[in-house]
Design an enzyme around this catalytic site. Structure first.
Site, PDB file in Angstrom:
ATOM      1  N   GLU A 144       5.458  12.994 -18.533  1.00 52.12           N
ATOM      2  CA  GLU A 144       3.793  13.216 -18.578  1.00 52.12           C
ATOM      3  C   GLU A 144       3.668  13.973 -19.946  1.00 52.12           C
ATOM      4  O   GLU A 144       2.942  14.713 -19.855  1.00 52.12           O
ATOM      5  CB  GLU A 144       3.291  13.277 -17.492  1.00 52.12           C
ATOM      6  CG  GLU A 144       3.612  12.352 -16.132  1.00 52.12           C
ATOM      7  CD  GLU A 144       2.649  12.884 -15.121  1.00 52.12           C
ATOM      8  OE1 GLU A 144       2.281  13.747 -14.918  1.00 52.12           O
ATOM      9  OE2 GLU A 144       2.550  11.806 -14.239  1.00 52.12           O
ATOM     10  N   GLU A 297       6.186   5.838 -11.357  1.00 48.83           N
ATOM     11  CA  GLU A 297       5.932   6.874 -10.248  1.00 48.83           C
ATOM     12  C   GLU A 297       4.628   6.438  -9.825  1.00 48.83           C
ATOM     13  O   GLU A 297       3.820   5.804 -10.433  1.00 48.83           O
ATOM     14  CB  GLU A 297       5.386   8.248 -10.675  1.00 48.83           C
ATOM     15  CG  GLU A 297       6.617   9.064 -11.099  1.00 48.83           C
ATOM     16  CD  GLU A 297       5.945  10.637 -11.394  1.00 48.83           C
ATOM     17  OE1 GLU A 297       4.822  10.788 -11.058  1.00 48.83           O
ATOM     18  OE2 GLU A 297       6.610  11.269 -12.198  1.00 48.83           O
TER      19      GLU A 297
HETATM   20  C1  GLA Z   1       2.761  13.308 -11.740  1.00 43.50           C
HETATM   21  C2  GLA Z   1       4.165  14.128 -11.925  1.00 43.50           C
HETATM   22  C3  GLA Z   1       5.038  14.374 -10.688  1.00 43.50           C
HETATM   23  C4  GLA Z   1       3.999  14.710  -9.547  1.00 43.50           C
HETATM   24  C5  GLA Z   1       3.094  13.599  -9.201  1.00 43.50           C
HETATM   25  C6  GLA Z   1       2.207  13.901  -8.232  1.00 43.50           C
HETATM   26  O1  GLA Z   1       2.568  12.003 -11.959  1.00 43.50           O
HETATM   27  O2  GLA Z   1       4.862  13.341 -12.970  1.00 43.50           O
HETATM   28  O3  GLA Z   1       5.788  15.187 -11.064  1.00 43.50           O
HETATM   29  O4  GLA Z   1       3.533  15.928  -9.900  1.00 43.50           O
HETATM   30  O5  GLA Z   1       2.181  13.344 -10.528  1.00 43.50           O
HETATM   31  O6  GLA Z   1       1.415  14.887  -8.203  1.00 43.50           O
END
Ligand code: GLA
Length: 639
Positions: A144, A297
């Site tokens: 991210e 995700e």
């Molecule tokens: C993000 C991150 C994960 C985790 C999720 C849930 O998308 O990439 O590592 O922290 O949020 O909070």
């Protein structure tokens, strides 16, 4: 081609005895891809230059033995504590000058040379160690991208970027309108990041800082990708994150990744979460240029954030996953496989909850894992969309400024509302950039496109002239890419195309509405519109604008351009766009003569839809109509 199913797997948090159970459970659930190593830097390199790969070797071997592929991540979103101790200058500084300490994740400044060198180094180590491991299916750089910093190192990089963009201080001064409030720069050294200051900040300064960070982070991504590409031909991706804080131009970045991947966490409960899911998926498909992308995700249940806590009711997780797959994702992955026992996100839901596999959550995970293989044939087909909504992240950034005429102006909300009208009618919309080829769409909606270049404005004109239907929303066409107002009347870039001239803005009070002659109403915003060559479709029917045009229509070439000068109610919008409500989320996909139709029922009542063909989940032949139970779904193949 199969669909990917799985999630982030963090074995370093668990005793090796759990790893075997994990692989067994993954097989039971139909998992075929896990993302390993996202946050494992301190386990891989516990002290500078001391690498420990043994545990990861065992994990990858175990996964491979279980037939599970690996998306191997570089752990650069969380440098270990020793890195921050040795390189305190690489800790990030906030806009108000506070240098953060280690203790969470993402505590680095991507402009710090020490961080960049270390990130390249660990990426190289991983690439060399694992490029020929048979479990490997793809590489996942970082996590991210989006973290920024306001330190002196960032300031120096920002100046270089500005020199490159503007060439001279004269040009920068013009673009930033620095004659206002005595901000004229005579020396590059005086240009700083837009740190906390006394009163309103310079909007173009802020916008450029985001543009700069997008490019800087992209350079950091490219460096790691190059290390991997030097030894591996497998696809390389990074997971795009949504959010107003993220200074990453994903539409631009999409050209640099081998697979567009997104993380998606709706921040609403109820039907809003379903709308947001479709929104996120359609945006990802737009970034991917219509090609397949991957949901890297999403949440199996509740989020980690207590303020947004809501458990996904039975069936909801599968509906979200299938909405992503319907809209082009090559699968459905979660954060994370097994719920953590401790740490900051211990209460974030997971595929295997704290309760273990004997749970409603894991049963639903197994069910979804058994459904996805039955849908694999959709993977190579294209999503069908006859309409598009324009999306431009720079416009979003520009509209986050504090200088706008109303705090109710909200680009994201305007785009979501346009997308929602189509979603509620069971119609799939693409997202397209303002300068994209729009010729395949019969209708294009342009929500609050405040910032637009001359080239993009010409592109929209050409679309209409060639026969397109363009619906332009309020507060569009106002400024150029330097955020300088296009003079002579709003909506600046669109006055001729729309055949209107807007004399003045009339923002409405937060809860206020304005009546329309047609019986509908507007809210948030209104404008004093003159119809120059446009025909008036609807008028304001009360207040100071009583009797003046609210919605107009202008024929240009073979097409029509509409202007909607307020945020109209849903019924008025549906009438204008020719939409009627649908009880089902409906997405069509096509390859050759075959069409697949996803029907997802987010309501409680069963819904019946005309259909003929084979329903892929049950394998049953459908002739005439299919009944989709409340909370259920159906996927039909027809030829
Ligand atoms: C993000 C991150 C994960 C985790 C999720 C849930 O998308 O990439 O590592 O922290 O949020 O909070």
């Amino acid at each position: 081609m199969s669909l990917w199913y799985g999630g982030d797997y963090n074995p370093e948090q668990w005793d090796p005895v759990v790893w075997k159970d994990d692989v067994e459970l993954m097989r039971r659930a139909g998992v075929n891809l896990v993302t390993v190593g996202v946050f494992s830097w301190s386990s891989l390199e516990p002290s500078p230059g001391e690498y420990r790969f043994g545990w990861l070797d065992r994990v990858l071997d175990l996964l491979h033995g279980g037939g599970i592929s690996v998306d191997l991540a570089t752990p650069t979103a969380s440098p270990p504590p020793w890195f921050s101790r040795l390189h305190p200058e690489a800790l990030p500084v906030t806009a108000d000058g506070l240098r953060l300490t280690h203790g969470s994740r993402d505590t680095y400044c991507a402009c710090a040379p020490a961080y960049r060198t270390a990130a390249r180094g660990i990426a190289r180590q991983l690439a060399e160690q694992y490029h020929d491991h048979p479990a490997l299916a793809m590489w996942h750089v970082h996590n991210e991208y989006g973290t920024t910093c306001y330190c002196d190192l960032a300031a120096a990089r920002f100046r270089d970027w500005l020199r490159e963009r503007y060439g001279s201080l004269d040009r920068l001064n013009e673009a930033w309108t620095t004659a206002f409030w005595s901000q004229g720069y005579a020396d590059w050294a005086d240009v700083e990041p837009p740190r906390k200051t006394q009163y309103l900040v310079n909007p173009t300064h802020c916008l450029d800082y985001r543009r700069f960070w997008s490019d800087e982070l992209l350079a950091a991504f490219r460096e790691q990708k190059a290390e991997i590409n030097a030894v591996s031909e497998l696809p390389v991706t990074t997971n795009f994150v949504f959010g107003g804080w993220v200074p990453v131009n994903h539409a631009q970045w999409a050209a640099e990744v081998d697979v567009v991947a997104i993380d998606h966490y709706p921040d609403q409960a109820g039907i809003g979460a379903e709308e947001q899911t479709a929104f996120g998926a359609d945006l990802a498909r737009g970034w991917a240029g219509g090609k397949p992308w991957l949901l890297m995700e999403h949440a199996a249940g509740s989020l980690n954030d207590g303020r947004r806590w809501h458990t996904k009711e039975p069936g909801r997780m599968a509906r979200h996953s299938l909405s992503h797959v319907a809209r082009g994702s090559r699968g459905a992955l979660f954060f994370q496989w097994r719920a953590s026992r401790g740490g900051a996100e211990m209460y974030h839901s997971a595929m295997v909850p704290h309760a273990g596999p004997d749970s409603r959550r894991f049963t639903e995970i197994e069910e979804l894992g058994s459904v996805l293989p039955r849908l694999a044939e959709v993977a190579e087909s294209n999503v069908v969309a006859e309409v598009a909504v324009l999306w431009d992240v720079e416009c979003w950034w520009a509209m986050q400024g504090t200088h706008l005429p109303s705090s109710s102006l909200d680009y994201l909300a305007a785009v979501r509302s346009a997308h929602r009208h189509f979603w509620r009618a069971g119609l799939t919309a693409d997202f397209a950039a303002p300068d994209a080829d729009l010729s395949s769409y019969r209708l294009v909606v342009v929500p609050s496109l405040y910032l637009i270049s001359d080239e993009a404005a010409a592109n929209l004109r050409a679309y209409v002239e060639a026969g397109g239907q363009l619906v332009v929303g309020y507060f569009s066409g106002i400024v150029d890419p330097d955020l300088r107002v296009r003079l002579g009347g709003y909506p600046g870039a669109f006055t001729e195309l729309l055949g209107v001239r807007v004399e003045e803005f009339h923002p409405l009070p937060e809860d206020g509405t304005v009546a329309l002659a047609s019986g509908g109403h507007g809210r948030l915003w209104s404008e004093h519109v003159h119809a120059i060559s446009a025909e008036v479709v609807d008028r304001y029917a009360d207040g100071v604008l009583d009797g003046l045009p609210a919605i107009t229509r202008h024929e240009v070439g073979a097409g029509t351009a509409w202007y909607v000068s307020t945020e109209v109610d849903d019924e008025t919008a549906a009438r204008l766009l020719g939409l009627s409500p649908s009880p089902l989320e409906t997405v069509h996909r096509r390859r050759g003569d075959t069409t697949w139709t996803f029907l997802i029922n987010h309501g409680e009542q069963e819904a019946v839809a005309p259909a003929a063909g084979v329903e892929l989940v049950t394998g049953e032949q459908v002739d005439g109509a299919v009944t989709v139970p409340g909370g259920g779904y159906a996927v039909l193949r027809s030829t």
